[in-house]
Design an enzyme around this catalytic site. Structure first.
Site, PDB file in Angstrom:
ATOM      1  N   SER A 331       0.817  -1.215   0.000  1.00  0.00           N
ATOM      2  CA  SER A 331       0.000   0.000   0.000  1.00  0.00           C
ATOM      3  C   SER A 331       0.846   1.258   0.000  1.00  0.00           C
ATOM      4  O   SER A 331       1.877   1.338   0.684  1.00  0.00           O
ATOM      5  CB  SER A 331      -0.912   0.005   1.234  1.00  0.00           C
ATOM      6  OG  SER A 331      -1.605   1.225   1.341  1.00  0.00           O
ATOM      7  N   ASP A 332       0.393   2.230  -0.777  1.00  0.00           N
ATOM      8  CA  ASP A 332       0.968   3.575  -0.678  1.00  0.00           C
ATOM      9  C   ASP A 332       0.743   4.123   0.719  1.00  0.00           C
ATOM     10  O   ASP A 332      -0.178   3.694   1.424  1.00  0.00           O
ATOM     11  CB  ASP A 332       0.292   4.524  -1.678  1.00  0.00           C
ATOM     12  CG  ASP A 332       0.838   4.328  -3.086  1.00  0.00           C
ATOM     13  OD1 ASP A 332       1.938   3.806  -3.212  1.00  0.00           O
ATOM     14  OD2 ASP A 332       0.136   4.696  -4.031  1.00  0.00           O
ATOM     15  N   LYS A 333       1.562   5.093   1.100  1.00  0.00           N
ATOM     16  CA  LYS A 333       1.356   5.761   2.386  1.00  0.00           C
ATOM     17  C   LYS A 333       0.518   7.022   2.208  1.00  0.00           C
ATOM     18  O   LYS A 333      -0.583   7.130   2.740  1.00  0.00           O
ATOM     19  CB  LYS A 333       2.699   6.130   3.034  1.00  0.00           C
ATOM     20  CG  LYS A 333       2.542   6.861   4.378  1.00  0.00           C
ATOM     21  CD  LYS A 333       3.862   7.272   4.963  1.00  0.00           C
ATOM     22  CE  LYS A 333       4.458   8.459   4.236  1.00  0.00           C
ATOM     23  NZ  LYS A 333       3.721   9.728   4.505  1.00  0.00           N
ATOM     24  N   LYS A 572       9.042  -0.576  -6.457  1.00  0.00           N
ATOM     25  CA  LYS A 572       7.718  -1.112  -6.122  1.00  0.00           C
ATOM     26  C   LYS A 572       7.376  -2.285  -7.038  1.00  0.00           C
ATOM     27  O   LYS A 572       6.861  -3.319  -6.590  1.00  0.00           O
ATOM     28  CB  LYS A 572       6.673  -0.006  -6.257  1.00  0.00           C
ATOM     29  CG  LYS A 572       5.279  -0.402  -5.822  1.00  0.00           C
ATOM     30  CD  LYS A 572       4.368   0.810  -5.879  1.00  0.00           C
ATOM     31  CE  LYS A 572       2.973   0.487  -5.380  1.00  0.00           C
ATOM     32  NZ  LYS A 572       2.092   1.662  -5.391  1.00  0.00           N
ATOM     33  N   THR A 589      -1.386  -0.947  -4.500  1.00  0.00           N
ATOM     34  CA  THR A 589      -2.121   0.297  -4.740  1.00  0.00           C
ATOM     35  C   THR A 589      -1.191   1.313  -5.392  1.00  0.00           C
ATOM     36  O   THR A 589       0.024   1.250  -5.226  1.00  0.00           O
ATOM     37  CB  THR A 589      -2.669   0.890  -3.428  1.00  0.00           C
ATOM     38  OG1 THR A 589      -1.565   1.323  -2.612  1.00  0.00           O
ATOM     39  CG2 THR A 589      -3.479  -0.143  -2.658  1.00  0.00           C
TER      40      THR A 589
END
Length: 888
Positions: A331-333, A572, A589
């Site tokens: 997941s992105d932050k 990523k 994501t």
């Protein structure tokens, strides 16, 4: 009238005045358009735009659309329908016209249902995709209007501003200047200033300024269009399709094998070829799993609609099955785990006497265009926090906007009451420290110490400094540090706990600093093992191939990591690939163009709210609501859908086994002619079989009920779902064999009903049953068992009463059972396919017994299923615990 000025070749200027010349310029000189690039500053008329649209097509990637008639015809070309065509040809060859008509009815009914459901599923996905269409401000017919961005054409005049910030096509800036955020394309974090003649790309966004621009390229010819072409689907068969095909092929091979054996046996027993062939063909058609794809697609389509209510748009239906099995989510932050909004903190270190958070905020605001809209996140932070009334006494004399070379903003202001003139600036602490003289070494040390202290807590700092212009020193003095952070969303911590409860590990993947990533992870209880990109490889600079043995070399690190910081999109991509190499089902994501390869690679690519069009195109799922909580809702719903599909396939296999094995064994084990009672008008048949009409009625009624499974209630597993074919076939076999054995036992009871020691005569006191009623009673038994088995299979390892069936499924079952019961009672005495049949109206005791008998064996069947599951769970047979673990 259209006017164009371009530089071309020897930099001759050419004026054009008609549409054909504009087209020629666009076609022949797309890369020669320089600083004075401009077209038609009054915009196109609707007619001119329509002509260009016909020439260049819509401002979107071409999507393959299959005509409806082709979709309908395709329903007749799949492996299962082809088997029915073969059966129809055989029936026609032996001139069995009644059976031919019935098989044709089955074929067209099945194709119509399949087309309707597939078309409905396709329409649902298309509707979701249409909701993602972008808009643009374009000048048409002499006035500005908001239009569908897909209707833009090369040469169109568009308006770019922070209000409609997405740049809708590749455009040339016509004048003035704008700041554009190109992070989604280049990965560069800072905005880039575009001047007259510069080309800004589709997918980037305007962060400052507003300007008119001319569309240069649209659709597939844009920079993003060329990237997206690399992401288009190759037509690869999905994992779910492979699974379904494997199940169908196993059943088909089993059906063909047993039918062929029974056909040979009938020939050996000297049954006429025509009769043996007709029986075998009909049995084969009745046993093949025609409805598997129909029910599965319907279930997925209805599930996608349920997901859309939670802000989850599914662009690939089979991605629902992938989401059900997802075990790791990268997941992105920013914007996903956090609010993507800078929040000012209470603590404000000051380095000059008399300064407070309020005065530091005022000076920070004076280093911005405080009378206009906020230009970036830092302006929004300061202008949104300051008391604007305190700025009324100030006048801005000069302003230096943010520039990548100086990395700060600066304002020259005058206090209109006191006449004081000074400069104020805000920016990164190390930038402002470089402005200060060595005489302030002690202040520098204090500032650096505070920056480190806050950094360890994951808190960012913004330095504010001031220069008095009237004291003659012209020295910058550090006023203080504004502290701020991008806090986690209020629901993120609970969401991650929920994801962990469902067996999904959430790993943070962010380009942010390591300290900030660690603090965010600590706040969210995500773990402390946060690594930087220095620990990860890169793609080969020439071939762009991944390193060899990626999973073997980096797998343990990626599994142990709770997150990664300072990441580039390439990293990523490699993290996702590493985890997939280890056999995990991985979700990812993203929101930018650079995220697109990772989204495309992941088993479940998820474009978050606000993602670019390319990210959405690469993703399997698009979120319309911010945050991560929607994904957890999606996981739960996806697992419920998986449960419906898995339970349906269990039923479909068991039903096939029940029907196929019953008739196969009955042919060998029971010869009705041997049970012909004394005084019968004619001998009973040599082998037991059922009229094709009865088999087709069971099939048709079953098809109608099966569609309602898509609406059934189901429970989500607490672990990621995986297909365990061995366990599924064992469960199906248990369900099917109980039904099969009970049907064979009933057939024996009926055939021996005329014998004094027979079960019917001796135990029930029911007299002999005529052969026509035996046929009908067996039809009733098979039909009732067919539907009752569905209610047992739908609950998986639980008893059938532990999960309440949906009302529509219950109604469908009741209707089908009622119709079958009425047919068995009122069936006229007749000889369809030369088989004597007669309704049970004159022998209701047999009708009642068959129903009680079916219910008794239904409970026994369900008990055997639950017992088998419990034993397999106890010994973890074939790793069943990794398959389905219900909440109950």
């Amino acid at each position: 009238m259209a006017e164009a000025v371009v530089k071309h070749g020897n930099i001759r200027e050419r004026e054009k005045s008609d549409l054909s010349d504009i087209i020629e310029i666009i076609e022949h000189n797309p890369d020669e358009i320089l600083d004075d690039f401009k077209y038609n500053h009054v915009g196109f008329t609707s007619e001119e735009a329509a002509e260009l649209l016909a020439k260049y097509g819509k401002n979107e990637l071409p999507e393959k659309v299959i005509p409806k008639w082709r979709l309908f015809l395709d329903q007749f070309r799949a492996p299962m329908p082809i088997m029915i065509w073969i059966a129809i040809i055989i029936e026609m060859a032996i001139q069995n016209w009644i059976d031919t008509g019935i098989l044709l009815l089955i074929q067209f009914t099945n194709a119509s249902i399949s087309f309707y459901e597939s078309n409905k599923a396709g329409n649902a996905v298309a509707a979701l995709k249409n909701s993602l269409k972008p808009t643009a401000i374009c000048k048409r017919n002499g006035k500005w209007e908001v239009i569908d961005a897909t209707l833009l054409v090369p040469g169109d005049l568009v308006f770019l501003s922070t209000e409609y910030y997405d740049i809708p096509a590749d455009c040339r800036v016509n004048g003035s200047e704008i700041d554009v955020d190109q992070a989604v394309i280049t990965g560069e974090g800072l905005p880039v200033t575009f001047y007259k003649g510069d080309s800004c790309k589709m997918g980037s966004s305007v962060v400052r300024g507003e300007v008119e621009a001319t569309v240069e390229f649209t659709g597939i010819e844009t920079f993003l269009g060329k990237i997206e072409c690399l992401l288009t689907s190759t037509g690869e068969v999905s994992h779910l399709q492979k699974v379904l095909m494997s199940f169908m092929m196993i059943l088909v091979v089993l059906s063909v094998t047993l039918c062929l054996i029974s056909f040979i046996y009938l020939l050996v027993e000297r049954v006429p070829v025509k009769e043996a062939l007709s029986h075998t063909v009909v049995l084969l058609v009745a046993s093949i799993p025609l409805a598997i794809e129909i029910v599965t697609n319907t279930t997925l389509a209805i599930g996608s609609k349920a997901l859309s209510h939670h802000g989850i748009l599914v662009t690939r239906l089979s991605a629902i099955e992938d989401m059900a099995g997802m075990s790791i989510l990268c997941s992105d932050k920013t914007g996903t785990l956090t609010l993507n909004k800078m929040v000012l903190q209470d603590e404000t270190p000051v380095f000059k006497e008399g300064q407070t958070q309020e005065t530091v905020l005022v000076n920070a605001a004076l280093a911005a265009k405080w009378k206009g809209p906020a230009r970036d996140a830092l302006d929004r932070l300061t202008l949104g926090s300051v008391n604007m009334a305190l700025l009324e006494d100030y006048e801005q004399l000069d302003f230096l906007p943010f520039d990548p070379t100086i990395k700060r903003t600066e304002g020259t202001v005058r206090n209109t009451k006191t006449g004081e003139e000074f400069k104020t600036t805000k920016g990164a602490p190390h930038i402002l420290l470089n402005l200060m003289s060595d005489a302030h070494a002690d202040i520098k040390e204090k500032v650096e110490a505070e920056v480190v202290r806050f950094g360890e807590m994951g808190i960012r700092t913004l330095a504010v400094a001031k220069m008095d212009l009237k004291n003659g020193k012209n020295e910058w003095e550090m006023l203080g540090l504004l502290t701020f952070l991008d806090p986690p969303r209020p629901d993120t911590k609970q969401t991650i706990e929920d994801a962990n409860t469902y067996g999904v590990s959430v790993k943070m993947v962010t380009g942010d600093h390591l300290l900030i990533a660690k603090q965010t992870a600590k706040t969210l209880n995500m773990g402390t093992q946060i690594f930087t990109s220095e620990n990860l490889p890169m793609l080969d600079p020439e071939t762009k191939q991944k390193p060899p043995d990626l999973g073997k070399t980096y797998g343990n690190m990626c599994l142990a990591a709770d997150g990664f910081a300072s990441m580039f999109p390439e990293h990523k991509y490699l993290v996702v690939e590493t985890l997939r190499d280890l056999g995990y089902s991985v979700g990812a994501t993203g929101d930018g163009v650079n995220d697109a390869p990772a989204l495309k690679l992941a088993d479940v690519g998820i474009a978050v709210s606000g993602a670019t069009d390319v990210a959405k195109a690469a993703a399997d799922i698009v979120l319309t609501q911010e945050g991560l909580s929607t994904i957890v809702h999606g996981i739960v719903i996806a697992r419920e859908i998986f449960s419906r599909i898995s339970n349906f396939i269990t039923y479909r296999i068991s039903a096939t086994l029940q029907l196929l094995l019953f008739f196969f064994i009955a042919i060998f084990a029971f010869h009705p002619i041997d049970y012909t009672p004394e005084g019968a008008e004619e001998e009973w048949p040599e082998y037991f079989h059922m009229p094709v009409l009865m088999l087709m009625l069971i099939t048709l009624l079953n098809r109608g009920t099966l569609i309602t499974i898509a609406y059934d209630n189901a429970e989500a597993s607490l672990t990621p779902n995986k297909w365990n074919k061995v366990v599924l076939f064992i469960t199906s076999t248990i369900l099917g064999m109980v039904s099969c054995v009970s049907s064979l036992l009933l057939l024996w009871f009926l055939l021996t009903s005329h014998q004094p020691n027979g079960f019917f005569h001796k135990k029930l006191g029911i007299g002999g049953v005529d052969y026509g009623q035996i046929t009908t009673a067996v039809y009733l038994k098979v039909s009732v068992s067919y539907f009752l088995t569905l209610f047992s299979a739908r609950t998986g390892p639980l008893f059938f009463w532990q999960i309440r069936p949906a009302t529509i499924l219950l109604c469908g079952g009741i209707i089908a059972l009622t119709v079958s019961s009425l047919l068995s009672i009122f069936w006229p005495k007749s000889m369809p396919d030369g088989i004597l049949t007669e309704g049970l109206q004159s022998n209701m005791a047999v009708f009642g017994f068959v129903w009680v008998y079916c219910i008794f064996f239904w409970f026994l069947q369900d008990l055997a299923k639950v017992a088998a599951y419990k034993y397999m769970y106890k010994v973890n047979f074939n790793n069943i615990k990794a398959m389905i673990v219900p909440k109950s």
